[in-house]
Design a protein around this motif. Structure first.
Motif, PDB file in Angstrom:
ATOM      1  N   GLY A  10       0.753  -1.154   0.142  1.00  0.00           N
ATOM      2  CA  GLY A  10       0.115  -0.108  -0.127  1.00  0.00           C
ATOM      3  C   GLY A  10       0.567   1.168  -0.111  1.00  0.00           C
ATOM      4  O   GLY A  10       0.277   2.325   0.051  1.00  0.00           O
ATOM      5  N   VAL A  11       2.160   1.368  -0.061  1.00  0.00           N
ATOM      6  CA  VAL A  11       2.912   2.439  -0.118  1.00  0.00           C
ATOM      7  C   VAL A  11       3.061   3.102  -1.623  1.00  0.00           C
ATOM      8  O   VAL A  11       3.738   4.216  -1.580  1.00  0.00           O
ATOM      9  N   GLY A  12       2.741   2.454  -2.437  1.00  0.00           N
ATOM     10  CA  GLY A  12       2.877   3.225  -3.984  1.00  0.00           C
ATOM     11  C   GLY A  12       4.067   2.693  -4.785  1.00  0.00           C
ATOM     12  O   GLY A  12       4.301   3.445  -5.782  1.00  0.00           O
ATOM     13  N   LYS A  13       4.541   1.638  -4.331  1.00  0.00           N
ATOM     14  CA  LYS A  13       5.719   1.069  -5.432  1.00  0.00           C
ATOM     15  C   LYS A  13       5.384   0.780  -6.581  1.00  0.00           C
ATOM     16  O   LYS A  13       5.991   1.380  -7.654  1.00  0.00           O
ATOM     17  N   SER A  14       4.263   0.149  -6.811  1.00  0.00           N
ATOM     18  CA  SER A  14       3.579   0.033  -8.195  1.00  0.00           C
ATOM     19  C   SER A  14       3.362   1.113  -8.968  1.00  0.00           C
ATOM     20  O   SER A  14       3.541   1.019 -10.165  1.00  0.00           O
ATOM     21  N   THR A  15       2.599   2.114  -8.255  1.00  0.00           N
ATOM     22  CA  THR A  15       2.503   3.098  -9.064  1.00  0.00           C
ATOM     23  C   THR A  15       3.497   4.066  -9.685  1.00  0.00           C
ATOM     24  O   THR A  15       3.676   4.465 -10.823  1.00  0.00           O
ATOM     25  N   LEU A  19       4.665   4.793 -13.583  1.00  0.00           N
ATOM     26  CA  LEU A  19       5.188   6.205 -14.083  1.00  0.00           C
ATOM     27  C   LEU A  19       6.448   6.052 -14.790  1.00  0.00           C
ATOM     28  O   LEU A  19       6.558   6.918 -15.678  1.00  0.00           O
ATOM     29  N   LEU A  20       7.040   5.220 -14.160  1.00  0.00           N
ATOM     30  CA  LEU A  20       8.681   5.475 -14.623  1.00  0.00           C
ATOM     31  C   LEU A  20       8.916   4.597 -16.126  1.00  0.00           C
ATOM     32  O   LEU A  20       9.714   4.917 -16.733  1.00  0.00           O
ATOM     33  N   LYS A 122      20.409   0.150  -6.758  1.00  0.00           N
ATOM     34  CA  LYS A 122      19.937   1.139  -6.267  1.00  0.00           C
ATOM     35  C   LYS A 122      18.703   0.524  -5.451  1.00  0.00           C
ATOM     36  O   LYS A 122      17.928  -0.117  -6.154  1.00  0.00           O
ATOM     37  N   PHE A 123      18.243   1.217  -4.526  1.00  0.00           N
ATOM     38  CA  PHE A 123      16.933   0.873  -3.660  1.00  0.00           C
ATOM     39  C   PHE A 123      16.234   2.153  -3.386  1.00  0.00           C
ATOM     40  O   PHE A 123      17.005   3.137  -3.135  1.00  0.00           O
ATOM     41  N   ILE A 124      14.904   2.136  -3.329  1.00  0.00           N
ATOM     42  CA  ILE A 124      14.117   3.009  -3.202  1.00  0.00           C
ATOM     43  C   ILE A 124      12.982   2.713  -2.084  1.00  0.00           C
ATOM     44  O   ILE A 124      12.504   1.526  -2.370  1.00  0.00           O
ATOM     45  N   PHE A 125      13.256   3.288  -0.842  1.00  0.00           N
ATOM     46  CA  PHE A 125      12.456   2.639   0.376  1.00  0.00           C
ATOM     47  C   PHE A 125      11.398   3.538   0.535  1.00  0.00           C
ATOM     48  O   PHE A 125      11.646   4.831   0.818  1.00  0.00           O
ATOM     49  N   PHE A 126      10.385   2.910   0.603  1.00  0.00           N
ATOM     50  CA  PHE A 126       8.973   3.740   0.646  1.00  0.00           C
ATOM     51  C   PHE A 126       8.599   3.362   2.185  1.00  0.00           C
ATOM     52  O   PHE A 126       8.309   2.479   2.544  1.00  0.00           O
ATOM     53  N   LYS A 127       8.533   4.513   3.011  1.00  0.00           N
ATOM     54  CA  LYS A 127       8.074   4.607   4.237  1.00  0.00           C
ATOM     55  C   LYS A 127       6.646   5.259   4.406  1.00  0.00           C
ATOM     56  O   LYS A 127       6.426   6.327   3.880  1.00  0.00           O
ATOM     57  N   ALA A 177       6.151   8.006   1.370  1.00  0.00           N
ATOM     58  CA  ALA A 177       4.854   7.337   0.774  1.00  0.00           C
ATOM     59  C   ALA A 177       3.849   8.261   0.800  1.00  0.00           C
ATOM     60  O   ALA A 177       2.958   8.120  -0.075  1.00  0.00           O
ATOM     61  N   ALA A 178       3.443   9.220   1.775  1.00  0.00           N
ATOM     62  CA  ALA A 178       2.359  10.121   1.805  1.00  0.00           C
ATOM     63  C   ALA A 178       2.593  11.246   1.101  1.00  0.00           C
ATOM     64  O   ALA A 178       1.599  11.929   0.842  1.00  0.00           O
ATOM     65  N   ASP A 179       3.748  11.592   0.491  1.00  0.00           N
ATOM     66  CA  ASP A 179       4.002  12.746  -0.229  1.00  0.00           C
ATOM     67  C   ASP A 179       2.968  12.430  -1.672  1.00  0.00           C
ATOM     68  O   ASP A 179       2.826  11.327  -1.857  1.00  0.00           O
ATOM     69  N   GLU A 180       3.047  13.400  -2.490  1.00  0.00           N
ATOM     70  CA  GLU A 180       2.211  13.476  -3.822  1.00  0.00           C
ATOM     71  C   GLU A 180       3.036  12.579  -4.757  1.00  0.00           C
ATOM     72  O   GLU A 180       4.279  12.650  -4.843  1.00  0.00           O
ATOM     73  N   PRO A 181       2.311  11.719  -5.371  1.00  0.00           N
ATOM     74  CA  PRO A 181       2.899  10.830  -6.245  1.00  0.00           C
ATOM     75  C   PRO A 181       3.943  11.292  -7.432  1.00  0.00           C
ATOM     76  O   PRO A 181       4.876  10.820  -7.641  1.00  0.00           O
ATOM     77  N   LEU A 182       3.448  12.619  -7.660  1.00  0.00           N
ATOM     78  CA  LEU A 182       4.410  13.046  -8.946  1.00  0.00           C
ATOM     79  C   LEU A 182       5.632  14.009  -8.247  1.00  0.00           C
ATOM     80  O   LEU A 182       6.583  13.909  -8.980  1.00  0.00           O
ATOM     81  N   GLU A 183       5.590  14.327  -6.927  1.00  0.00           N
ATOM     82  CA  GLU A 183       6.750  14.655  -6.341  1.00  0.00           C
ATOM     83  C   GLU A 183       7.819  13.667  -6.225  1.00  0.00           C
ATOM     84  O   GLU A 183       8.862  13.677  -6.311  1.00  0.00           O
ATOM     85  N   ILE A 184       7.074  12.320  -5.626  1.00  0.00           N
ATOM     86  CA  ILE A 184       8.083  10.918  -5.399  1.00  0.00           C
ATOM     87  C   ILE A 184       8.525  10.690  -6.821  1.00  0.00           C
ATOM     88  O   ILE A 184       9.664  10.470  -6.807  1.00  0.00           O
TER      89      ILE A 184
END
Length: 193
Positions: A10-15, A19-20, A122-127, A177-184
């Motif tokens: 539920g943290v938005g990894k797939s989203t 986008l990428l 490289k790792f991207i860790f969604f908190k 993960a609570a930030d706006e998806p486009l900002e992330i």
């Protein structure tokens, strides 16, 4: 280059991966578990029979998937950008949350064997915090047996992920993960490039 997206459900990894894939050229998109035909069968077992099999069996199924995934997807494509939805850090963290008596060094060594020593580039860790996690999981409406273990369980998994990232110095981007998806998305693009 292997870029692994780590975080709990539920943290938005797939989203972010979606986008990428529109921005990056010649990119391979994959996931753990389930990035191979063998992995899809294991994923079905893990998501539907979790709780019906022993914790040790569950851990070894994840390791089997990881070894097959590395051989079939990652290793042949190391000359490209590979975006993986989860990887070994999730595997170790979920295993530790399931059985706190496990030795983290043993788990890391088992994963080292499965990955032929290549943990990734490289790792991207969604908190995420508890309040936002509850909102996200509730809004999804569906859950699997792993999600059904509860918010406290998922946050414990996240704590183990954070501990691993603090103790092993990987090239890591930590995102809220609570930030706006486009900002992330913007932060991740800069990090990958």
């Amino acid at each position: 280059m292997l870029v692994t997206f780590e975080g709990i459900d539920g943290v938005g990894k797939s989203t972010q991966i979606e986008l990428l894939k529109d921005v990056l050229k010649d990119v391979i998109i994959t996931k753990e578990p389930g990035g191979t035909e063998f992995g899809e069968r294991l994923r079905e077992i893990l998501l539907t029979d979790s709780g019906k099999i022993s914790r040790a069996a569950e851990m070894f199924l994840f390791l089997a998937d990881r070894a097959e995934h590395y051989q079939r997807v990652v290793k042949p494509n190391l000359d490209k950008i590979i975006l993986s939805d989860r990887g070994f850090i999730s595997g170790v963290s979920y295993a530790m949350a399931n059985d706190e008596n496990l030795d983290i060094e043993d788990l890391l060594n088992l994963n080292k064997v499965a990955l032929e020593g290549n943990f990734g580039d490289k790792f991207i860790f969604f908190k995420i915090d508890e309040e936002n996690l509850k909102k996200r999981l509730f809004s999804r409406g569906t859950s699997d047996n792993i999600e059904n273990r509860g918010v406290a369980y998922l946050l414990r998994v996240q704590d183990y992920m954070e501990m691993i990232f603090k103790n092993i110095k990987f090239d890591t981007l930590v995102v809220n993960a609570a930030d706006e998806p486009l900002e992330i998305h913007k932060k991740i693009k800069e990090f990958i490039r």
